[in-house]
Design an enzyme around this catalytic site. Structure first.
Site, PDB file in Angstrom:
ATOM      1  N   ASN A   9       0.911  -1.185   0.110  1.00  0.00           N
ATOM      2  CA  ASN A   9      -0.048  -0.049   0.050  1.00  0.00           C
ATOM      3  C   ASN A   9       0.930   1.347   0.013  1.00  0.00           C
ATOM      4  O   ASN A   9       1.457   1.544   1.046  1.00  0.00           O
ATOM      5  CB  ASN A   9      -0.975   0.036   1.078  1.00  0.00           C
ATOM      6  CG  ASN A   9      -1.670   1.283   1.281  1.00  0.00           C
ATOM      7  OD1 ASN A   9      -1.767   1.921   0.525  1.00  0.00           O
ATOM      8  ND2 ASN A   9      -2.223   1.432   2.728  1.00  0.00           N
ATOM      9  N   TRP A  10       0.817   2.140  -1.277  1.00  0.00           N
ATOM     10  CA  TRP A  10       1.976   3.007  -1.354  1.00  0.00           C
ATOM     11  C   TRP A  10       1.147   4.318  -0.692  1.00  0.00           C
ATOM     12  O   TRP A  10       1.990   5.316  -0.444  1.00  0.00           O
ATOM     13  CB  TRP A  10       2.136   3.439  -2.885  1.00  0.00           C
ATOM     14  CG  TRP A  10       3.175   2.236  -3.442  1.00  0.00           C
ATOM     15  CD1 TRP A  10       3.352   1.127  -2.770  1.00  0.00           C
ATOM     16  CD2 TRP A  10       3.247   2.135  -4.937  1.00  0.00           C
ATOM     17  NE1 TRP A  10       4.009   0.368  -3.912  1.00  0.00           N
ATOM     18  CE2 TRP A  10       3.983   1.120  -5.192  1.00  0.00           C
ATOM     19  CE3 TRP A  10       3.440   3.243  -5.993  1.00  0.00           C
ATOM     20  CZ2 TRP A  10       4.680   0.751  -6.382  1.00  0.00           C
ATOM     21  CZ3 TRP A  10       3.746   2.877  -7.344  1.00  0.00           C
ATOM     22  CH2 TRP A  10       4.762   1.699  -7.123  1.00  0.00           C
ATOM     23  N   LYS A  11       0.084   4.130  -0.317  1.00  0.00           N
ATOM     24  CA  LYS A  11      -0.775   5.422   0.472  1.00  0.00           C
ATOM     25  C   LYS A  11      -0.448   6.725  -0.383  1.00  0.00           C
ATOM     26  O   LYS A  11      -0.273   6.478  -1.801  1.00  0.00           O
ATOM     27  CB  LYS A  11      -0.201   5.511   1.812  1.00  0.00           C
ATOM     28  CG  LYS A  11      -0.206   4.375   2.505  1.00  0.00           C
ATOM     29  CD  LYS A  11      -0.225   4.526   4.115  1.00  0.00           C
ATOM     30  CE  LYS A  11      -0.024   3.278   4.731  1.00  0.00           C
ATOM     31  NZ  LYS A  11      -0.214   3.414   6.331  1.00  0.00           N
ATOM     32  N   HIS A  90      -9.349   0.952   5.149  1.00  0.00           N
ATOM     33  CA  HIS A  90      -8.272   1.228   5.846  1.00  0.00           C
ATOM     34  C   HIS A  90      -8.400   2.039   6.753  1.00  0.00           C
ATOM     35  O   HIS A  90      -9.192   3.152   6.764  1.00  0.00           O
ATOM     36  CB  HIS A  90      -7.270   1.715   4.612  1.00  0.00           C
ATOM     37  CG  HIS A  90      -5.728   1.780   5.208  1.00  0.00           C
ATOM     38  ND1 HIS A  90      -5.491   2.880   6.385  1.00  0.00           N
ATOM     39  CD2 HIS A  90      -4.883   0.824   5.189  1.00  0.00           C
ATOM     40  CE1 HIS A  90      -4.227   2.336   6.622  1.00  0.00           C
ATOM     41  NE2 HIS A  90      -3.721   1.333   5.967  1.00  0.00           N
ATOM     42  N   GLU A  92      -6.852   4.640   8.018  1.00  0.00           N
ATOM     43  CA  GLU A  92      -6.739   5.957   7.634  1.00  0.00           C
ATOM     44  C   GLU A  92      -7.837   6.745   7.002  1.00  0.00           C
ATOM     45  O   GLU A  92      -8.290   7.902   7.250  1.00  0.00           O
ATOM     46  CB  GLU A  92      -5.514   6.064   6.763  1.00  0.00           C
ATOM     47  CG  GLU A  92      -3.963   5.924   7.808  1.00  0.00           C
ATOM     48  CD  GLU A  92      -3.119   5.506   6.833  1.00  0.00           C
ATOM     49  OE1 GLU A  92      -2.913   5.282   5.659  1.00  0.00           O
ATOM     50  OE2 GLU A  92      -1.957   4.838   7.277  1.00  0.00           O
ATOM     51  N   GLU A 162      -5.510  -5.131  10.552  1.00  0.00           N
ATOM     52  CA  GLU A 162      -4.632  -4.083  10.699  1.00  0.00           C
ATOM     53  C   GLU A 162      -4.652  -3.205  12.211  1.00  0.00           C
ATOM     54  O   GLU A 162      -5.463  -2.251  11.989  1.00  0.00           O
ATOM     55  CB  GLU A 162      -4.335  -3.129   9.550  1.00  0.00           C
ATOM     56  CG  GLU A 162      -4.015  -3.415   8.500  1.00  0.00           C
ATOM     57  CD  GLU A 162      -3.583  -2.929   7.511  1.00  0.00           C
ATOM     58  OE1 GLU A 162      -2.510  -2.973   6.883  1.00  0.00           O
ATOM     59  OE2 GLU A 162      -4.084  -1.465   7.197  1.00  0.00           O
ATOM     60  N   GLY A 168       2.243   2.173  10.901  1.00  0.00           N
ATOM     61  CA  GLY A 168       3.303   3.461  10.776  1.00  0.00           C
ATOM     62  C   GLY A 168       3.738   3.552  12.011  1.00  0.00           C
ATOM     63  O   GLY A 168       4.456   4.796  12.084  1.00  0.00           O
ATOM     64  N   SER A 208       3.412  -1.942  10.441  1.00  0.00           N
ATOM     65  CA  SER A 208       4.619  -1.983  10.700  1.00  0.00           C
ATOM     66  C   SER A 208       5.462  -3.558  10.409  1.00  0.00           C
ATOM     67  O   SER A 208       6.293  -3.876  11.112  1.00  0.00           O
ATOM     68  CB  SER A 208       5.217  -1.661  12.080  1.00  0.00           C
ATOM     69  OG  SER A 208       4.552  -0.354  12.363  1.00  0.00           O
ATOM     70  N   GLY A 229       2.844  -1.349   4.299  1.00  0.00           N
ATOM     71  CA  GLY A 229       2.807   0.198   4.096  1.00  0.00           C
ATOM     72  C   GLY A 229       4.316   0.757   3.724  1.00  0.00           C
ATOM     73  O   GLY A 229       4.474   0.443   2.770  1.00  0.00           O
ATOM     74  N   GLY A 230       4.802   1.255   4.756  1.00  0.00           N
ATOM     75  CA  GLY A 230       6.281   1.874   4.664  1.00  0.00           C
ATOM     76  C   GLY A 230       7.239   0.940   3.842  1.00  0.00           C
ATOM     77  O   GLY A 230       7.830   1.417   3.105  1.00  0.00           O
TER      78      GLY A 230
HETATM   79  P1  PGA Z   1       2.901   0.161   7.716  1.00  0.00           P
HETATM   80  O1  PGA Z   1       1.251   0.224   7.116  1.00  0.00           O
HETATM   81  O2  PGA Z   1       3.410  -0.987   6.865  1.00  0.00           O
HETATM   82  O3  PGA Z   1       3.425   1.423   7.217  1.00  0.00           O
HETATM   83  O4  PGA Z   1       2.609   0.287   8.952  1.00  0.00           O
HETATM   84  C1  PGA Z   1       0.454  -0.624   6.895  1.00  0.00           C
HETATM   85  C2  PGA Z   1      -0.913  -0.151   6.261  1.00  0.00           C
HETATM   86  O5  PGA Z   1      -1.264   0.959   6.629  1.00  0.00           O
HETATM   87  O6  PGA Z   1      -1.444  -0.946   5.505  1.00  0.00           O
END
Ligand code: PGA
Length: 248
Positions: A9-11, A90, A92, A162, A168, A208, A229-230
């Protein structure tokens, strides 16, 4: 045997040059056939990315098919680009854009109607876990957004646990914590949608996830890969995660 997934997930990251640099490197990489690899770039780049062997998904969609909804993108539009997956719910989006379980149910319906696989994200906040409410929160999220689906429809989705406190933050759920929720969810699905659906549905872990902790998590019997994510923005880390997953 459930086929494992590694999804990136590049966000809202990477400008055009950066996004295509990463995408082109991934496109030229041969992935192990026992793992599904999917990337979720920002939507503005999707139309130039869907004609490749690499699986590409959208990070969001709107539930209506067309009309006066400025700024939104429908599942039908994504489908017309050849998009095969879409993230839904998600944390977010729940937090920053106030998406409710009911809103998410409509998105799931729209995606399934357009033959796009929803990757449905769920998970508790830190205070909910600290107050021992995490099981109830997770059940509500699943029930209110997904349990109107028939068993056949349900079997077409992918789930991603999640925990919000792990996204994050560098704080990963332990393998024991993650496996406990994954098994709890799988048992709940078995009771409500049947054992075959429960055994076949893929439940990813996200929060994470990185090469140093992935093996421990992905070795758990009810964790079927990761939503990253990251670490998905760093080519070498993402490739390592795929490699680790494919060897489990
Ligand atoms: P993260 O994000 O790996 O940066 O914690 C995961 C996600 O939001 O899908």
């Amino acid at each position: 045997m459930r086929k494992k997934i590694v999804a990136g997930n590049w966000k809202m990251n990477l400008n055009k040059a950066e996004a295509f640099d990463l995408f082109n490197r991934l496109k030229q990489t041969k992935f192990p056939s026992n793992t599904d690899v999917i990337v979720f770039p920002p939507s503005v780049y999707l139309s130039q990315m869907t004609d490749s062997v690499l699986n590409v998904g959208a990070q969001n969609c709107y539930h209506q098919s067309n009309g006066a909804f400025t700024g939104e993108i429908s599942a039908e539009m994504l489908s017309s680009l050849g998009v095969k997956y879409c993230l839904v719910g998600h944390s977010e989006r729940r937090e920053c854009f106030n998406e409710t379980n009911k809103d998410l149910a409509k998105k799931v319906d729209a995606l399934l109607a357009s033959n796009i696989t929803p990757i449905f994200c769920f998970g508790e906040k830190l205070e909910e876990r600290e107050n021992n409410k995490h099981h109830q929160v997770v059940l509500n999220q699943l029930t209110e957004s997904l349990f109107h689906l028939s068993s056949d429809q349900f079997s077409k989705i992918v789930l991603a646990y999640e925990p919000v406190w792990a996204i994050g933050t560098g704080k990963t759920a332990s393998a024991i914590q993650a496996q406990e929720i994954h098994l709890f969810v799988r048992n709940f699905i078995a009771e409500n949608k049947g054992i075959d659906v429960a055994n076949s549905i893929r439940i990813l872990y996200g929060g994470s996830c990185k090469p140093s902790n992935a093996e421990e998590l992905f070795l758990c019997p009810d964790i079927d890969g990761g939503l990253i994510g990251g670490a998905s923005l760093v080519y070498d880390d993402f490739i390592k995660l795929i490699d680790i997953t494919s060897k489990i």
